[in-house]
Design a protein around this motif. Structure first.
Motif, mmCIF file in Angstrom:
data_model
loop_
_atom_site.group_PDB
_atom_site.id
_atom_site.type_symbol
_atom_site.label_atom_id
_atom_site.label_comp_id
_atom_site.label_asym_id
_atom_site.label_seq_id
_atom_site.Cartn_x
_atom_site.Cartn_y
_atom_site.Cartn_z
ATOM 1 N N GLY A 1 -4.776 10.666 13.963
ATOM 2 C CA GLY A 1 -6.224 10.541 13.990
ATOM 3 C C GLY A 1 -6.716 9.217 13.427
ATOM 4 O O GLY A 1 -6.017 8.206 13.451
ATOM 5 N N VAL A 2 -7.935 9.268 12.911
ATOM 6 C CA VAL A 2 -8.622 8.075 12.407
ATOM 7 C C VAL A 2 -9.174 8.390 11.030
ATOM 8 O O VAL A 2 -9.624 9.510 10.776
ATOM 9 C CB VAL A 2 -9.786 7.692 13.357
ATOM 10 N N ARG A 3 -9.154 7.404 10.160
ATOM 11 C CA ARG A 3 -9.768 7.569 8.845
ATOM 12 C C ARG A 3 -10.728 6.423 8.590
ATOM 13 O O ARG A 3 -10.615 5.355 9.198
ATOM 14 C CB ARG A 3 -8.726 7.654 7.740
ATOM 15 N N TRP A 4 -11.675 6.685 7.679
ATOM 16 C CA TRP A 4 -12.615 5.661 7.252
ATOM 17 C C TRP A 4 -12.445 5.516 5.753
ATOM 18 O O TRP A 4 -12.288 6.503 5.033
ATOM 19 C CB TRP A 4 -14.044 6.072 7.601
ATOM 20 N N ARG A 5 -12.485 4.266 5.305
ATOM 21 C CA ARG A 5 -12.189 3.971 3.912
ATOM 22 C C ARG A 5 -13.238 3.058 3.297
ATOM 23 O O ARG A 5 -13.980 2.388 4.007
ATOM 24 C CB ARG A 5 -10.820 3.298 3.814
ATOM 25 N N VAL A 6 -13.241 3.035 1.985
ATOM 26 C CA VAL A 6 -13.966 2.048 1.208
ATOM 27 C C VAL A 6 -12.931 1.500 0.227
ATOM 28 O O VAL A 6 -12.265 2.276 -0.459
ATOM 29 C CB VAL A 6 -15.213 2.618 0.491
ATOM 30 N N ARG A 7 -12.782 0.186 0.246
ATOM 31 C CA ARG A 7 -11.698 -0.450 -0.509
ATOM 32 C C ARG A 7 -10.396 0.224 -0.081
ATOM 33 O O ARG A 7 -10.091 0.247 1.094
ATOM 34 C CB ARG A 7 -11.963 -0.409 -2.010
ATOM 35 N N ASN A 8 -9.634 0.803 -0.999
ATOM 36 C CA ASN A 8 -8.385 1.471 -0.620
ATOM 37 C C ASN A 8 -8.476 2.992 -0.661
ATOM 38 O O ASN A 8 -7.462 3.676 -0.630
ATOM 39 C CB ASN A 8 -7.244 1.000 -1.526
ATOM 40 N N ALA A 9 -9.689 3.517 -0.744
ATOM 41 C CA ALA A 9 -9.888 4.963 -0.852
ATOM 42 C C ALA A 9 -10.382 5.542 0.474
ATOM 43 O O ALA A 9 -11.294 5.002 1.097
ATOM 44 C CB ALA A 9 -10.890 5.262 -1.958
ATOM 45 N N THR A 10 -9.788 6.638 0.871
ATOM 46 C CA THR A 10 -10.215 7.307 2.096
ATOM 47 C C THR A 10 -11.473 8.122 1.827
ATOM 48 O O THR A 10 -11.525 8.918 0.896
ATOM 49 C CB THR A 10 -9.095 8.214 2.631
ATOM 50 N N ILE A 11 -12.481 7.915 2.675
ATOM 51 C CA ILE A 11 -13.747 8.657 2.605
ATOM 52 C C ILE A 11 -13.636 9.924 3.451
ATOM 53 O O ILE A 11 -14.038 11.001 3.055
ATOM 54 C CB ILE A 11 -14.914 7.807 3.157
#
Length: 122
Positions: A33-43
């Motif tokens: 699938g796909v993930r969205w992150r901020v810096r190195n953290a997954t949202i």
């Protein structure tokens, strides 16, 4: 062993539209699938399961984790992490609610400086 279904473009676009409003967030291919992150953290992580259903998993505060663990379909507590919760998505998904949940996940994962830039929901 059943294969995971390809993600519907509509689901990817809807999540991307929500996350695009969150400072410094970005999209990335995940192991599935796909993930969205901020810096190195997954949202948030969007993926299809071997049961042919689609899920969003994201972070929740302790009260949300307890609630999601007991609410039943379409909500669930993931089998990994202490604060990972999710929702099964389909044609009946309330995308306004998803936007609130993903914004809250972002606020748990992003640095305070970025969280301060998040616009409250109208």
């Amino acid at each position: 062993m059943p294969r995971r279904p390809p993600l519907p473009r509509e689901y990817i676009e809807r999540v991307a539209e929500i996350v695009a409003l969150l400072p410094e967030s970005y999209e990335q291919d995940a192991w599935t699938g796909v993930r969205w992150r901020v810096r190195n953290a997954t949202i948030v992580h969007l993926f299809g399961g071997e049961d042919q259903r689609f899920r969003l998993v994201f972070r929740g505060d302790p009260d949300e984790v307890v609630a999601f663990e007991h609410m039943g379909e379409p909500y669930f507590k993931a089998g990994w992490g202490t604060d990972v919760i999710g929702v099964v998505i389909d044609e009946q998904t309330d995308w306004d609610e998803v936007a609130e949940l993903l914004t809250a996940s972002y606020c748990l994962m992003a640095p305070a400086k970025l969280v301060a830039q998040v616009q409250p929901n109208p």
